[in-house]
Structures are given as C-alpha cells and as structure tokens.
Motif scaffolding. Structure first.
Motif, PDB file in Angstrom:
ATOM      1  N   CYS A 444       7.670  30.123  20.407  1.00 17.18           N
ATOM      2  CA  CYS A 444       8.948  30.095  21.182  1.00 17.18           C
ATOM      3  C   CYS A 444       8.459  30.546  22.908  1.00 17.18           C
ATOM      4  CB  CYS A 444       9.821  29.535  20.513  1.00 17.18           C
ATOM      5  SG  CYS A 444       9.615  28.733  19.081  1.00 17.18           S
ATOM      6  N   HIS A 445       8.453  31.824  21.823  1.00 19.18           N
ATOM      7  CA  HIS A 445       8.762  33.150  23.068  1.00 19.18           C
ATOM      8  C   HIS A 445       7.133  33.504  23.256  1.00 19.18           C
ATOM      9  CE1 HIS A 445      12.356  33.905  21.297  1.00 19.18           C
ATOM     10  NE2 HIS A 445      11.682  33.099  19.790  1.00 19.18           N
ATOM     11  N   ASP A 446       7.754  34.096  24.969  1.00 18.12           N
ATOM     12  CA  ASP A 446       6.352  34.719  25.808  1.00 18.12           C
ATOM     13  C   ASP A 446       6.221  36.144  25.498  1.00 18.12           C
ATOM     14  OD1 ASP A 446       6.553  31.709  27.307  1.00 18.12           O
ATOM     15  OD2 ASP A 446       7.413  32.574  28.807  1.00 18.12           O
ATOM     16  N   SER A 447       7.671  36.754  24.562  1.00 23.28           N
ATOM     17  CA  SER A 447       6.870  37.903  24.078  1.00 23.28           C
ATOM     18  C   SER A 447       7.154  38.198  23.267  1.00 23.28           C
ATOM     19  CB  SER A 447       7.021  38.475  25.048  1.00 23.28           C
ATOM     20  OG  SER A 447       8.419  38.650  25.674  1.00 23.28           O
ATOM     21  N   ASN A 448       7.271  39.547  22.570  1.00 22.50           N
ATOM     22  CA  ASN A 448       8.394  39.584  21.196  1.00 22.50           C
ATOM     23  C   ASN A 448       9.416  40.277  21.512  1.00 22.50           C
ATOM     24  OD1 ASN A 448       6.336  38.500  19.373  1.00 22.50           O
ATOM     25  ND2 ASN A 448       5.313  40.216  19.272  1.00 22.50           N
ATOM     26  N   ASN A 449       9.634  40.096  23.305  1.00 22.79           N
ATOM     27  CA  ASN A 449      11.420  40.472  23.320  1.00 22.79           C
ATOM     28  C   ASN A 449      12.252  40.163  23.002  1.00 22.79           C
ATOM     29  OD1 ASN A 449      13.795  41.614  23.899  1.00 22.79           O
ATOM     30  ND2 ASN A 449      12.718  41.237  27.237  1.00 22.79           N
ATOM     31  N   PRO A 450      12.984  40.432  21.513  1.00 26.21           N
ATOM     32  CA  PRO A 450      14.233  39.707  21.412  1.00 26.21           C
ATOM     33  C   PRO A 450      15.067  39.139  22.335  1.00 26.21           C
ATOM     34  CG  PRO A 450      13.474  41.226  20.046  1.00 26.21           C
ATOM     35  CD  PRO A 450      13.093  41.453  21.061  1.00 26.21           C
ATOM     36  N   THR A 451      15.316  40.251  23.094  1.00 30.76           N
ATOM     37  CA  THR A 451      16.303  39.679  24.369  1.00 30.76           C
ATOM     38  C   THR A 451      15.951  38.200  25.259  1.00 30.76           C
ATOM     39  OG1 THR A 451      15.648  41.031  25.406  1.00 30.76           O
ATOM     40  CG2 THR A 451      16.835  42.273  24.284  1.00 30.76           C
ATOM     41  N   ASP A 452      15.154  38.552  25.317  1.00 27.89           N
ATOM     42  CA  ASP A 452      13.582  37.412  26.220  1.00 27.89           C
ATOM     43  C   ASP A 452      14.217  35.432  25.441  1.00 27.89           C
ATOM     44  OD1 ASP A 452      12.855  35.916  27.558  1.00 27.89           O
ATOM     45  OD2 ASP A 452      10.922  36.512  26.883  1.00 27.89           O
ATOM     46  N   GLY A 453      15.811  35.671  26.073  1.00 32.71           N
ATOM     47  CA  GLY A 453      16.555  34.396  25.077  1.00 32.71           C
ATOM     48  C   GLY A 453      15.261  32.860  25.473  1.00 32.71           C
ATOM     49  N   GLY A 454      15.748  33.225  26.533  1.00 30.17           N
ATOM     50  CA  GLY A 454      14.414  32.577  27.131  1.00 30.17           C
ATOM     51  C   GLY A 454      15.319  30.688  26.442  1.00 30.17           C
ATOM     52  N   ASP A 455      13.884  29.926  26.895  1.00 27.75           N
ATOM     53  CA  ASP A 455      14.551  28.390  26.392  1.00 27.75           C
ATOM     54  C   ASP A 455      13.429  28.613  24.417  1.00 27.75           C
ATOM     55  OD1 ASP A 455      11.708  28.544  27.207  1.00 27.75           O
ATOM     56  OD2 ASP A 455      12.055  27.124  28.233  1.00 27.75           O
ATOM     57  N   GLY A 456      13.421  29.768  24.143  1.00 31.90           N
ATOM     58  CA  GLY A 456      12.787  29.552  22.768  1.00 31.90           C
ATOM     59  C   GLY A 456      10.681  30.854  23.266  1.00 31.90           C
ATOM     60  N   GLY A 457      10.794  30.877  24.051  1.00 34.22           N
ATOM     61  CA  GLY A 457       9.913  32.202  24.670  1.00 34.22           C
ATOM     62  C   GLY A 457      10.691  33.256  24.866  1.00 34.22           C
ATOM     63  N   GLY A 458       9.480  34.028  24.828  1.00 36.93           N
ATOM     64  CA  GLY A 458       9.729  35.229  24.941  1.00 36.93           C
ATOM     65  C   GLY A 458       9.010  35.618  26.194  1.00 36.93           C
ATOM     66  N   ASP A 459      10.119  37.129  26.925  1.00 34.72           N
ATOM     67  CA  ASP A 459       8.964  37.220  27.824  1.00 34.72           C
ATOM     68  C   ASP A 459       8.822  38.163  27.537  1.00 34.72           C
ATOM     69  OD1 ASP A 459      13.009  39.558  29.149  1.00 34.72           O
ATOM     70  OD2 ASP A 459      10.924  39.624  26.919  1.00 34.72           O
TER      71      ASP A 459
END
Lengths: 460, 187
Positions: A444-459
C-alpha cells in the motif's frame, strides 16, 4: 203266402227267435255267462289274494268281477274289493295308482284288461296319458330312444308297470355310451334317480354354466376327482370350491404360504405362478421388481421381514457403520443413487461443505466416526503454517469460504504502536502477501514512512 | 255276365279295400286288430249295420207300396253287395277268435251268407222282370215241372234262410248287448 209281411215277422221267424232266445238263456245259465267270454282269463300267478293267485282260478264265476245289471256296482268296485292294496294306493296321491286316478284314468279298465288268454297282458297303457312327472321322474328327456322310436312303458318298466329297476337305465345307457356310463356309475353310484329327474338328458351339460367354471387344467379332470363319493344333487352342489379342498395334498409349499392358492396360481397350471406383490404390505419397486421370489422368500412367504437389512446385510458396504435403516439413504432403484440428509447428522453441512463430495470427508466409505474437527480434513495452510497450532479454524474462518477470514485475536504489534488500528479494513493478504510470517507495507505504501498517509502507499 | 254280376265285383273290390286297411292297421300295430280296439269296433259295427241293411231294406222295398225307390234288381244287387261286405267285415271283427256267443254268431253269419248264395241261384231260376216280378212271358216258355221245382226250392229256401237269419240277428243282438253290458258299462 202273405208277401206283404216281413219274413222276420212270420210265425216261423218268431218261433225261431223265441227258440234261440231260450237256447241263449239256457246257455247263459249252464255256461255261467261264459258264452260272452271273449277269451280265457290270465293264469299268470301273482301275489295271493284271498287264496287266489290268478284270475284264471276264479273260473266261471263271472260275478266275481262283473256286477249284476241291477247292481249299483261296476267292475272297478269289484276289482278293488279284492285288490285292497290298490284301493289304498289310489287314496295316496303320491303312489302310482293315486297319480293315475288323479290323471286320466277313470277306472281300472282304463289300463287293465282281461280275457286275452292265460299269458295275455293284464295292463295296457296305450290309451293313458300318464302324468309321469308326478312320480318324480319326468319323461321330458325320454321321448325318443336312440333308435329314434318313441319310448314305451315296457322299455323302462321291464318287470312290470309298477316296478322299476335302475339297472334298466344303466343297461340302456351302456348301449349308448359304454365308457361314460361305466365311469359315471362308478363315480356316482348306480342310483341314477338320486340325481336325475328326467327333465334333461344332461347330454350337453356345461359345467361352465355353474358358479365354478372349469378352466385350464380343470377341464381334463375326472368328475370324481372333485366330486368324490357324491351321491346326490346336494352332494354335488355342496362340493367345496376352495383350492385347498382338493389341492391340499398338492401343496408344494407344505402349507407355508397359506391356503389361498389363487393368489399366485391359476387353473392353467401350477407353474408359472404369479403374484401381485403390490397387494402385500411390501410393494415391489425399482430393482425389487425383477428379483426372484426366492431371494427374499426363502422357504416362506408369510412373516418375511420387510426391513432392508434382513436381505441386504451382505450388501452393506458400510459394514454396519450406518446401522440397518438403509432406506434413509438408499432407494430400491439403485444402491449408488443414495441420498443423505446430512442435517440429520451431528455435523451439519453448511457453506462450502454442502457441495463437497461425500468421499472427500468420508474416505474409504467410512462414515461412522468421521471426525468433525476442521483439521481432520483441512491441513494447516502454508500461509499460516504452525502459527495457529492448537486453535480451531472456525475462530477465524467460516464454512462459506477460506478467504474472508476475520482475525479476532490481538494482532502482534508489528508497528510497535497502536497504529495498526489504522489498518482496520485491510485484509491479511494486504500485508502478508506470502504468509503470515512475513509482512510488507509496500503493498500500500511507497515507503515505510508511517506518516506517509497517501492513499495507502508510503512515501518512502 | 259281368254286367249281371257287377254287385259281386263291387263286393269283391270293397273286400280288397277292407283287407288293405286291415293289413295297414296290422302293420302299424304289429298285432291282429282286436275286436275291442277302435278298428275292430268300427268294422264290427259297420259290418253289422250292413248286415242289418241286407236283411231289412230289400225286404221292405219288396213289400212297400209307397216307397218304391229304385228298381228291385238294384235293391237286390245292393242286398247282395251288403250281404257279402257286411259279413266279411264282421269276420275281420272277430280277430279270428270264435269262442262263445261271438263264435256262434260268426258261424251263423257264414251260414246265412252261404244260404244267400244258394238262394240267389234258386231265385234266378225263375224268370223275372227288372222289378223282381215273375216274368209271365218267359215263365210261359218254361216247362211246368221245372218252374214248379224252382218255386218249391225257393219256398224251401225261404223256410230255411229266414230262421237262420232270425237266429243270427238274435245272437248278434245278444252279443252286442253283452258287449255293451260288460265292456261299455263295465258291469
């Protein structure tokens, strides 16, 4: 010579007539009326009456039979004075003479005659229309003999008109049909009159006109086979019509199947026997229809068990595991076409279990004792192999589908925080793409940055 | 000759017919017709009536002044015809049993018939007209001795014939009365 006077009125004629009359009168006196005797009296000895055994013994005592002119008696009265037994018969309307006097006979001389010589007949019946029916034997069937000539009294009454020997019937009918008469008299006795009343010759007797028609094998049976020792019409009519009355000794079943032979057998022959099994409590359906009787009825019909297992125990592929009530699953058409309402069992079939083949759970045809735990059938999947040991599958899964499992336990804190709550709505496979031992956020996340809310993907 | 004896021929033919009926009855009953049977009674009664007619009608016609029906010769022929046929029927009525009064009557019947034949022979010796009256013309041609002889014989014959006839009918009536008494009235 007076030619106008008739010769018969001449003195000579009158004198002659007078002389002849005197001579006749004298002859009448001297001969004792025998000058009127038209012939000698019968001399055949009979029963002694008043010491006399024949009319000839009366001699010239004409007055014994002939009443005087001035007497109010006639010959019949004088006849009956001697033949008192006949007088008694006349009073009896059932006797021969009683019948005759009620019929056309008006006096003894209607039938009886005399003066025909020592051996002359004393009875002449030609002028008498004798009501023979009144004797209990009609002459309806004896109008014309086998030779086409009318019967005469003496044809049957050989020894005299008032006597009858039934041997006469037999002698005559032997001449007509020796074989039948011999057999018939042997079977039913020579007492013909016990049954025959003369109304019919019975030459065209048809047993099928009676309540018991002769069909099949019965047509060739001797009369005496059924009418044994029958001696009267009542005996014949009382002949039992039940099969067992004659065929008890023929019962190959030795009484095991009862006495109603007609339920299976017909007069056409003991074999083949047919039985409408649908008349019985146990109807024949499916493959039972073609099964030989002996398969179920071993030496007996009555009391044959109706439960499946009595016959099919050896066919039980379940080895008794499912009890003896085969009909719960099976029908008479085919063993393989079994139907079982699993809801009756402790393990109800729900969800995907409904469409599962029986053998998937009941391996090797074993039904009884089949474990009801999920693990008995379902191996721990590689996805969470070993992770939920000791736990029941249905804590997460339902029978509807393996997928869509709801994990109702506390999720290990992979995030180290309660942030996992943010993952509510995610499925196990969203994070555990390979198995539950590994997880990834990158689905879901592009990165493992938990703050990267995004749309399921991390930043990250 | 035949024309003069035609009553004999008729009588003969009648007897033949009666014999045929007798044979017919015998054939069907297989026994001689008894006097007491229907056939026996019929021929007996008719025969007797013919005999009665034989004895009475010719004599009455011969003596009657009022009823002069038919010629005397015809009546004589009728007399001869019935005098043969009647006794013949009575003979058959006997069923060939001749005992007792019936036998005597039959015997007298035979005698009277025989006597009748003789009488006819004597009767014809004297010439007569067709009415039976002595033909004076022809008689005149006869020798007186022969005529006297014929008349004497005829007278003698009458003297014998009439008592026999009377005896016959007395016996016949006695026989008939006896039959009525014993058979019909069953006394």
């Amino acid at each position: 010579m007076n030619t106008q006077r008739l010769g018969c009125l001449s003195p000579l004629a009158l004198i002659t007539a007078s002389i002849v009359l005197v001579i006749l009168f004298a002859a009448e006196i001297i001969s004792g009326n025998s000058m009127f005797n038209p012939g000698e009296l019968n001399a055949q000895a009979g029963t002694s009456i008043g010491g006399l055994t024949s009319h000839a013994e009366i001699g010239k005592q004409c007055g014994k039979c002939h009443a005087a002119f001035w007497s109010d008696q006639d010959m019949s009265v004088l006849c009956l004075e001697c033949h008192a037994s006949i007088q008694a018969e006349i009073a009896d309307p059932t006797s021969m003479h009683g019948i005759l006097y009620q019929g056309t006979a008006q006096n003894c001389q209607t039938c009886h005659t005399e003066h025909h010589g020592p051996d002359g007949s004393l009875t002449l019946m030609e002028m008498v229309n004798f009501p023979h029916d009144a004797t209990g034997f009609s002459l309806n069937g004896h109008q014309v003999g086998a030779d086409g000539k009318p019967f005469t009294c003496s044809d049957c009454h050989v020894q005299g008109i008032s006597t009858f020997d039934q041997g006469t019937c037999i002698n005559c009918h032997r001449a007509l049909d020796m074989d039948f008469t011999v057999t018939h008299t042997h079977d039913f006795s020579p007492s013909c009159l016990t049954c025959h009343d003369g109304v019919d010759r019975y030459g065209d007797f048809d047993h099928n006109q009676l309540s018991f028609a002769l069909l099949g094998e019965h047509m060739g049976v001797e009369c005496s086979a059924c009418h044994l020792d029958d001696r009267t019409i009542l005996d014949l009519q009382d002949t039992p019509t039940e099969c067992e009355a004659c065929h008890l000794s023929d019962d190959a079943h030795a009484g095991k199947y009862g006495i109603q032979c007609g339920l299976c057998h017909a007069p056409t022959g003991w074999i083949p026997a047919e039985f409408d099994h649908n008349l019985a409590d146990f109807k024949l359906e499916g493959k039972h229809v073609d099964v030989p009787c002996e398969s179920c009825h071993i030496n007996a019909f009555k009391g044959t068990p109706k439960d499946c297992y009595s016959c099919h125990q050896q066919d039980d592929e379940h080895n008794g595991d499912f009890g003896t009530a085969c009909e719960i699953c099976h029908n008479p058409s085919d063993w393989a076409d079994a139907r079982f309402d699993h809801s009756l069992a402790a393990f109800k079939l729900t969800g995907a279990h409904v469409n599962v083949r029986c053998v998937d759970c009941h391996v090797n045809g074993v039904f009884k004792g089949t474990p009801q735990t999920c693990a008995a059938c379902h191996a721990d999947p590689a996805f969470h192999a070993g992770l939920f040991a000791g736990m029941a599958c249905d804590q997460c899964h339902s029978t509807s589908s393996w997928s869509g499992a709801s994990f109702n336990l506390s999720h290990p804190g992979v995030c180290g925080e309660d942030a996992c709550i943010n993952h509510e709505g995610a499925t196990c496979r969203d994070c555990h793409t390979t198995n539950l031992s590994t997880a990834t956020c990158l689905t879901c996340h592009d990165s493992n940055n938990p703050t990267d809310g995004g749309d399921g993907g991390g930043d990250d | 000759m035949l024309r003069r004896s035609k009553e004999l021929i008729y009588a003969f033919l009648a007897c033949i017919l009666i014999i045929l009926s007798y044979v017919l009855v015998f054939h069907y009953t297989n026994q001689i017709p008894a006097a007491s049977d229907l056939y026996g009674h019929v021929i007996g009664i008719i025969g007797f009536l013919l005999m009665l007619a034989t004895e009475t009608l010719y004599s009455l016609r011969k003596r009657s002044r009022l009823a002069r029906w038919g010629s005397m010769s015809s009546w004589l022929q009728f007399h001869i015809f019935t005098g043969i046929v009647g006794p013949f029927m009575v003979l058959l009525h006997t069923s060939w049993k001749f005992n007792g009064l019936a036998g005597v009557t039959t015997l007298l019947t035979g005698v009277i018939v025989f006597s009748g034949f003789i009488g006819r022979y004597i009767y014809t010796r004297i010439p007569r007209t067709t009415d039976g009256i002595e033909d004076t013309g022809l008689i005149g041609q006869m020798q007186a001795g022969a005529l006297a002889n014929a008349r004497r014989l005829l007278s003698l014959w009458h003297t014998i014939h009439i008592p026999i006839g009377v005896a016959l009918f007395v016996a016949a009536f006695a026989h008939i009365l006896g039959a009525l008494y014993y058979a019909t009235l069953l006394k």
